[in-house]
Design a protein around this motif. Structure first.
Motif, PDB file in Angstrom:
ATOM      1  N   VAL A   1     -13.055  -1.666  -6.949  1.00 23.87           N
ATOM      2  CA  VAL A   1     -12.540  -0.625  -6.070  1.00 23.87           C
ATOM      3  C   VAL A   1     -11.748  -1.289  -4.949  1.00 23.87           C
ATOM      4  O   VAL A   1     -12.213  -2.254  -4.333  1.00 23.87           O
ATOM      5  CB  VAL A   1     -13.703   0.200  -5.471  1.00 23.87           C
ATOM      6  N   VAL A   2     -10.547  -0.791  -4.699  1.00 28.39           N
ATOM      7  CA  VAL A   2      -9.725  -1.270  -3.585  1.00 28.39           C
ATOM      8  C   VAL A   2      -9.484  -0.091  -2.651  1.00 28.39           C
ATOM      9  O   VAL A   2      -9.007   0.963  -3.087  1.00 28.39           O
ATOM     10  CB  VAL A   2      -8.373  -1.839  -4.062  1.00 28.39           C
ATOM     11  N   TYR A   3      -9.801  -0.268  -1.375  1.00 33.61           N
ATOM     12  CA  TYR A   3      -9.651   0.822  -0.408  1.00 33.61           C
ATOM     13  C   TYR A   3      -8.243   0.816   0.174  1.00 33.61           C
ATOM     14  O   TYR A   3      -7.824  -0.146   0.819  1.00 33.61           O
ATOM     15  CB  TYR A   3     -10.688   0.689   0.707  1.00 33.61           C
TER      16      TYR A   3
ATOM     17  N   ALA B   1     -13.736   9.089   6.036  1.00 32.83           N
ATOM     18  CA  ALA B   1     -13.056   9.495   4.807  1.00 32.83           C
ATOM     19  C   ALA B   1     -12.374   8.280   4.184  1.00 32.83           C
ATOM     20  O   ALA B   1     -11.709   7.507   4.875  1.00 32.83           O
ATOM     21  CB  ALA B   1     -12.027  10.589   5.094  1.00 32.83           C
ATOM     22  N   HIS B   2     -12.554   8.109   2.874  1.00 33.06           N
ATOM     23  CA  HIS B   2     -12.020   6.953   2.159  1.00 33.06           C
ATOM     24  C   HIS B   2     -11.055   7.382   1.058  1.00 33.06           C
ATOM     25  O   HIS B   2     -11.283   8.395   0.391  1.00 33.06           O
ATOM     26  CB  HIS B   2     -13.142   6.148   1.506  1.00 33.06           C
ATOM     27  N   LEU B   3     -10.037   6.559   0.847  1.00 38.88           N
ATOM     28  CA  LEU B   3      -9.121   6.710  -0.278  1.00 38.88           C
ATOM     29  C   LEU B   3      -9.128   5.388  -1.024  1.00 38.88           C
ATOM     30  O   LEU B   3      -8.923   4.330  -0.423  1.00 38.88           O
ATOM     31  CB  LEU B   3      -7.702   7.031   0.206  1.00 38.88           C
TER      32      LEU B   3
ATOM     33  N   LEU C   1       0.818  -1.204   0.000  1.00 43.79           N
ATOM     34  CA  LEU C   1       0.000   0.000   0.000  1.00 43.79           C
ATOM     35  C   LEU C   1       0.854   1.257   0.000  1.00 43.79           C
ATOM     36  O   LEU C   1       0.615   2.201  -0.755  1.00 43.79           O
ATOM     37  CB  LEU C   1      -0.934  -0.001   1.220  1.00 43.79           C
ATOM     38  N   PHE C   2       1.870   1.278   0.848  1.00 43.33           N
ATOM     39  CA  PHE C   2       2.707   2.467   0.941  1.00 43.33           C
ATOM     40  C   PHE C   2       3.565   2.655  -0.303  1.00 43.33           C
ATOM     41  O   PHE C   2       3.864   3.779  -0.695  1.00 43.33           O
ATOM     42  CB  PHE C   2       3.589   2.414   2.187  1.00 43.33           C
ATOM     43  N   GLN C   3       3.959   1.563  -0.944  1.00 44.85           N
ATOM     44  CA  GLN C   3       4.787   1.686  -2.136  1.00 44.85           C
ATOM     45  C   GLN C   3       4.031   2.292  -3.305  1.00 44.85           C
ATOM     46  O   GLN C   3       4.631   2.749  -4.263  1.00 44.85           O
ATOM     47  CB  GLN C   3       5.361   0.318  -2.519  1.00 44.85           C
TER      48      GLN C   3
ATOM     49  N   GLY D   1      -7.979  -2.435   2.249  1.00 40.21           N
ATOM     50  CA  GLY D   1      -7.610  -3.631   1.508  1.00 40.21           C
ATOM     51  C   GLY D   1      -8.789  -4.366   0.912  1.00 40.21           C
ATOM     52  O   GLY D   1      -8.612  -5.299   0.127  1.00 40.21           O
ATOM     53  N   GLY D   2     -10.007  -3.949   1.279  1.00 39.18           N
ATOM     54  CA  GLY D   2     -11.205  -4.607   0.771  1.00 39.18           C
ATOM     55  C   GLY D   2     -11.562  -4.143  -0.628  1.00 39.18           C
ATOM     56  O   GLY D   2     -11.082  -3.117  -1.110  1.00 39.18           O
TER      57      GLY D   2
END
Length: 252
Positions: free
Chosen positions: A114-116, A104-106, A80-82, A133-134
């Motif tokens: 869609v991947v959160y 709040a969602h990204l 995720l961070f990469q 991650g869902g």
């Protein structure tokens, strides 16, 4: 859900299939459940689960059940961070949640889903299907529609070809209606979810752009339908998306 595995699939593919059977509601699974869901022979499933346990990808409980291990969590967080987007959006997302007192969602689009990447929830949080991650179908979410509206036509066509699922009675299942809504989103820069992914929750979303004005994700605010004012949070959502877009454009 049972996934039939081609005998010619490599051991890496089989291991991935074994891990992929875990769903959000699963805390632990038996070897028999792993075998049934993956379509692997029970002896193969148990052997591979043992190997994955030795690597820390899975963990085995005292009663012999298996659960996802911390090593897999560490790798997931690193992935995720990469991506860069989650890291650059973190402060913006926190400010958005604090300002609106809503979740709040990204999110990004991956393989027509869609991947959160990140979610900041207030207290008490609204009841949502989303989780970090869902995955969810893009057509029932504000973030998904915001991304779709600015995606290439072939992406929209593929999403529609896969089917428009109905998660609630408000979910859009008609192609013409979806395409008309995407046109409106492109005009206004705002996407809405009116109880389409969960009854009792509503959402306002806006797209995030990177280099060459290509859509790279979306940000949203979600809350209880009875209390959230989508017209009042819209400006904050758009401002947040614009801020993240500026950062993304500078980094790419």
């Amino acid at each position: 859900m049972v996934t039939q595995i081609d005998p010619a699939v490599s051991s890496v593919g089989r291991a991935f299939a074994l891990l992929s059977v875990f769903q959000s509601r699963d805390r632990e699974l038996t070897a028999a459940e792993l075998a049934r869901r993956s379509g692997l022979p029970r002896s193969t499933a148990y052997r591979m689960a043992g190997e994955l346990t030795g690597l820390g990808i899975l963990e085995q409980t005292l009663d012999g059940r298996f659960r996802l291990g911390l090593k897999l969590f560490e790798l997931g967080q690193l992935a995720l961070f990469q991506r860069g987007l989650r890291e650059s959006a973190a402060c913006f997302l926190a400010d958005l949640s604090n300002a609106t007192r809503q979740a709040a969602h990204l999110a990004v689009m991956d393989n027509c889903e869609v991947v959160y990447l990140d979610i900041i929830r207030p207290s008490p949080p609204p009841r949502l299907r989303s989780r970090v991650g869902g995955r969810l179908p893009p057509t029932v979410t504000g973030v998904g529609k915001a991304i779709l509206a600015f995606s290439p036509p072939e992406v929209v066509d593929e999403v529609i070809a896969r089917g428009l699922p109905r998660l609630t009675t408000n979910s859009i299942t008609d192609e013409a209606r979806l395409r008309a809504e995407l046109v409106k989103i492109r005009r206004t820069g705002l996407a809405f979810d009116h109880q389409e992914q969960a009854v009792g929750t509503s959402c306002c979303a806006a797209p995030i752009f990177g280099a060459n004005h290509q859509v790279v994700g979306a940000v949203s605010v979600s809350g209880h339908t009875s209390s959230i004012r989508l017209d009042l949070v819209a400006a904050a959502v758009q401002s947040t998306a614009a801020g993240i877009s500026r950062v993304q454009g500078a980094q790419t």
